[in-house]
Scaffold this motif. Sequence first.
Motif, PDB file in Angstrom:
ATOM      1  N   PRO A 193      28.427  -5.466 -11.795  1.00  0.00           N
ATOM      2  CA  PRO A 193      28.910  -4.195 -11.236  1.00  0.00           C
ATOM      3  C   PRO A 193      27.996  -3.035 -11.620  1.00  0.00           C
ATOM      4  CG  PRO A 193      30.352  -5.005 -13.000  1.00  0.00           C
ATOM      5  CD  PRO A 193      29.398  -6.101 -12.679  1.00  0.00           C
ATOM      6  N   GLY A 194      27.760  -2.165 -10.650  1.00  0.00           N
ATOM      7  CA  GLY A 194      26.921  -0.988 -10.893  1.00  0.00           C
ATOM      8  C   GLY A 194      25.461  -1.221 -10.552  1.00  0.00           C
ATOM      9  N   GLU A 195      25.072  -2.473 -10.237  1.00  0.00           N
ATOM     10  CA  GLU A 195      23.663  -2.750  -9.937  1.00  0.00           C
ATOM     11  C   GLU A 195      23.498  -3.006  -8.439  1.00  0.00           C
ATOM     12  OE1 GLU A 195      22.127  -5.825 -12.519  1.00  0.00           O
ATOM     13  OE2 GLU A 195      22.197  -4.468 -14.254  1.00  0.00           O
ATOM     14  N   SER A 196      22.648  -2.196  -7.806  1.00  0.00           N
ATOM     15  CA  SER A 196      22.374  -2.379  -6.377  1.00  0.00           C
ATOM     16  C   SER A 196      21.351  -3.509  -6.212  1.00  0.00           C
ATOM     17  CB  SER A 196      21.776  -1.086  -5.807  1.00  0.00           C
ATOM     18  OG  SER A 196      20.507  -0.879  -6.417  1.00  0.00           O
ATOM     19  N   PRO A 197      21.212  -4.054  -4.998  1.00  0.00           N
ATOM     20  CA  PRO A 197      20.192  -5.096  -4.787  1.00  0.00           C
ATOM     21  C   PRO A 197      18.800  -4.628  -5.214  1.00  0.00           C
ATOM     22  CG  PRO A 197      21.686  -5.030  -2.923  1.00  0.00           C
ATOM     23  CD  PRO A 197      22.065  -3.870  -3.816  1.00  0.00           C
ATOM     24  N   GLU A 198      18.457  -3.360  -4.947  1.00  0.00           N
ATOM     25  CA  GLU A 198      17.127  -2.846  -5.322  1.00  0.00           C
ATOM     26  C   GLU A 198      16.970  -2.855  -6.841  1.00  0.00           C
ATOM     27  OE1 GLU A 198      19.301  -1.149  -3.290  1.00  0.00           O
ATOM     28  OE2 GLU A 198      18.305  -1.898  -1.489  1.00  0.00           O
ATOM     29  N   GLU A 199      18.021  -2.441  -7.524  1.00  0.00           N
ATOM     30  CA  GLU A 199      17.990  -2.417  -8.994  1.00  0.00           C
ATOM     31  C   GLU A 199      17.811  -3.850  -9.535  1.00  0.00           C
ATOM     32  OE1 GLU A 199      19.199  -0.207 -11.832  1.00  0.00           O
ATOM     33  OE2 GLU A 199      18.874  -2.000 -13.040  1.00  0.00           O
ATOM     34  N   ILE A 200      18.561  -4.771  -8.932  1.00  0.00           N
ATOM     35  CA  ILE A 200      18.492  -6.165  -9.396  1.00  0.00           C
ATOM     36  C   ILE A 200      17.062  -6.690  -9.226  1.00  0.00           C
ATOM     37  CG2 ILE A 200      19.305  -8.516  -8.925  1.00  0.00           C
ATOM     38  CD1 ILE A 200      21.991  -7.166  -7.997  1.00  0.00           C
ATOM     39  N   VAL A 201      16.488  -6.450  -8.058  1.00  0.00           N
ATOM     40  CA  VAL A 201      15.145  -6.975  -7.789  1.00  0.00           C
ATOM     41  C   VAL A 201      14.113  -6.321  -8.707  1.00  0.00           C
ATOM     42  CG1 VAL A 201      13.317  -7.068  -6.041  1.00  0.00           C
ATOM     43  CG2 VAL A 201      15.660  -7.697  -5.428  1.00  0.00           C
ATOM     44  N   SER A 202      14.311  -5.051  -9.017  1.00  0.00           N
ATOM     45  CA  SER A 202      13.340  -4.384  -9.904  1.00  0.00           C
ATOM     46  C   SER A 202      13.371  -5.011 -11.302  1.00  0.00           C
ATOM     47  CB  SER A 202      13.598  -2.879  -9.966  1.00  0.00           C
ATOM     48  OG  SER A 202      14.672  -2.613 -10.844  1.00  0.00           O
ATOM     49  N   GLN A 203      14.511  -5.609 -11.668  1.00  0.00           N
ATOM     50  CA  GLN A 203      14.595  -6.248 -12.987  1.00  0.00           C
ATOM     51  C   GLN A 203      13.673  -7.471 -13.072  1.00  0.00           C
ATOM     52  OE1 GLN A 203      18.530  -6.879 -14.479  1.00  0.00           O
ATOM     53  NE2 GLN A 203      19.249  -4.868 -13.829  1.00  0.00           N
ATOM     54  N   ALA A 204      13.390  -8.082 -11.921  1.00  0.00           N
ATOM     55  CA  ALA A 204      12.485  -9.246 -11.929  1.00  0.00           C
ATOM     56  C   ALA A 204      11.110  -8.832 -12.469  1.00  0.00           C
ATOM     57  CB  ALA A 204      12.357  -9.817 -10.525  1.00  0.00           C
ATOM     58  N   GLY A 205      10.662  -7.633 -12.081  1.00  0.00           N
ATOM     59  CA  GLY A 205       9.370  -7.142 -12.573  1.00  0.00           C
ATOM     60  C   GLY A 205       9.405  -6.903 -14.071  1.00  0.00           C
ATOM     61  N   THR A 206      10.508  -6.336 -14.540  1.00  0.00           N
ATOM     62  CA  THR A 206      10.647  -6.064 -15.984  1.00  0.00           C
ATOM     63  C   THR A 206      10.605  -7.371 -16.772  1.00  0.00           C
ATOM     64  OG1 THR A 206      12.045  -4.197 -15.396  1.00  0.00           O
ATOM     65  CG2 THR A 206      12.117  -4.912 -17.693  1.00  0.00           C
ATOM     66  N   LEU A 207      11.337  -8.375 -16.288  1.00  0.00           N
ATOM     67  CA  LEU A 207      11.378  -9.656 -17.011  1.00  0.00           C
ATOM     68  C   LEU A 207      10.033 -10.370 -16.962  1.00  0.00           C
ATOM     69  CD1 LEU A 207      14.888 -10.996 -15.940  1.00  0.00           C
ATOM     70  CD2 LEU A 207      14.206 -10.012 -18.128  1.00  0.00           C
ATOM     71  N   SER A 208       9.304 -10.152 -15.887  1.00  0.00           N
ATOM     72  CA  SER A 208       8.012 -10.839 -15.741  1.00  0.00           C
ATOM     73  C   SER A 208       6.998 -10.406 -16.794  1.00  0.00           C
ATOM     74  CB  SER A 208       7.431 -10.563 -14.346  1.00  0.00           C
ATOM     75  OG  SER A 208       8.268 -11.130 -13.384  1.00  0.00           O
ATOM     76  N   ARG A 209       7.236  -9.256 -17.384  1.00  0.00           N
ATOM     77  CA  ARG A 209       6.309  -8.776 -18.421  1.00  0.00           C
ATOM     78  C   ARG A 209       6.621  -9.401 -19.782  1.00  0.00           C
ATOM     79  NH1 ARG A 209       6.682  -4.445 -14.889  1.00  0.00           N
ATOM     80  NH2 ARG A 209       8.434  -3.393 -15.866  1.00  0.00           N
ATOM     81  N   LEU A 210       7.691 -10.152 -19.859  1.00  0.00           N
ATOM     82  CA  LEU A 210       8.053 -10.800 -21.128  1.00  0.00           C
ATOM     83  C   LEU A 210       7.484 -12.219 -21.171  1.00  0.00           C
ATOM     84  CD1 LEU A 210      11.801  -9.739 -21.412  1.00  0.00           C
ATOM     85  CD2 LEU A 210       9.808  -8.718 -22.518  1.00  0.00           C
ATOM     86  N   PRO A 211       7.252 -12.735 -22.384  1.00  0.00           N
ATOM     87  CA  PRO A 211       6.682 -14.092 -22.483  1.00  0.00           C
ATOM     88  C   PRO A 211       7.733 -15.185 -22.271  1.00  0.00           C
ATOM     89  CG  PRO A 211       6.944 -13.141 -24.666  1.00  0.00           C
ATOM     90  CD  PRO A 211       7.350 -12.070 -23.698  1.00  0.00           C
ATOM     91  N   LEU A 212       8.340 -15.161 -21.086  1.00  0.00           N
ATOM     92  CA  LEU A 212       9.363 -16.156 -20.753  1.00  0.00           C
ATOM     93  C   LEU A 212       8.708 -17.354 -20.082  1.00  0.00           C
ATOM     94  CD1 LEU A 212      12.155 -13.912 -19.179  1.00  0.00           C
ATOM     95  CD2 LEU A 212      12.387 -15.327 -21.237  1.00  0.00           C
TER      96      LEU A 212
END
Length: 282
Positions: A193-212
């Motif tokens: 709740p509170g996260e729009s599709p655009e917000e959700i997709v932008s999180q993919a970029g944030t996570l991609s910078r982590l050593p996952l």
Amino acid sequence: MMVHNPLYNDFAAFLKQHFTCKVQKISINAGFTCPNRDGSKGQGGCTYCNNQTFNPEYCHTDKSVRTQLEEGKRFFSYKYPDMKYLAYFQAYTNTYGELQELKNKYLEALQTEDVVGLVIGTRPDCMPDELLNYLEELNKQHFLLVEYGIESTNDQTLIRINRGHTFAETVDAIERTASRGILTGGHVILGLPGESPEEIVSQAGTLSRLPLTTLKLHQLQLIRGTRMAYEYYKNPEEFHLFGVDEYIDLVIDYVEHLRPDIVLERFISQSPKKLLIAPTGD
Ligand code: SF4
């Protein structure tokens, strides 16, 4: 000759890079608790959490780690007699306990015949350096993947769902774990709740910078008896439950924004029907 050219790195191919044999995860409930339920980090737990949804039939706390693994093996080896197994410490917080107790349970799993490694699910705020020192040594002898519940990169969302930790703590845990040479995975929920599709997709970029190394995605599910289910009944307009086609589009967009080498283990989750309020996919 047909060339298999997958659109993303899947978990089966990832396992093939590490093992020459067929490998299956067996979920176990090692009897740990959760600091977000027992009051040490928070009370009431994450608003969406009902731990009953984690556990397959063979996985009960009153059974030892070894018994659960043996029962899980019987379930799978019927079809694949040569299968090897990863003990998946899944339920609750599997790094939350006395160091000696944790070591005993991990070793009990590794000493079970045909178990070739561990997957340890936990919270980002439950990885002390002392335990990492031990896991770093264990990782030199055995396959090990530590999987963190990330859920969201947005601190407002983390507060709203009562996660009891910040995204900065997630970053810290993932970086400390990966810096020890330990395979590090994450789990996120799409549609909080509170996260729009655009917000959700932008999180993919944030996570991609982590050593996952690995990532699991799943859609928000409203489970009976949870605080979130109550919030939904009170204010359904605050929730956007994705329909099947809409969710597929969201996942495609999300994956397109992820670092391409991240191994994707799953895209959806299926809670038992009797516990699920929505979405039902009907
Ligand atoms: S989702 Fe995990 S961290 Fe949250 S309350 Fe449930 S067991 Fe604890």
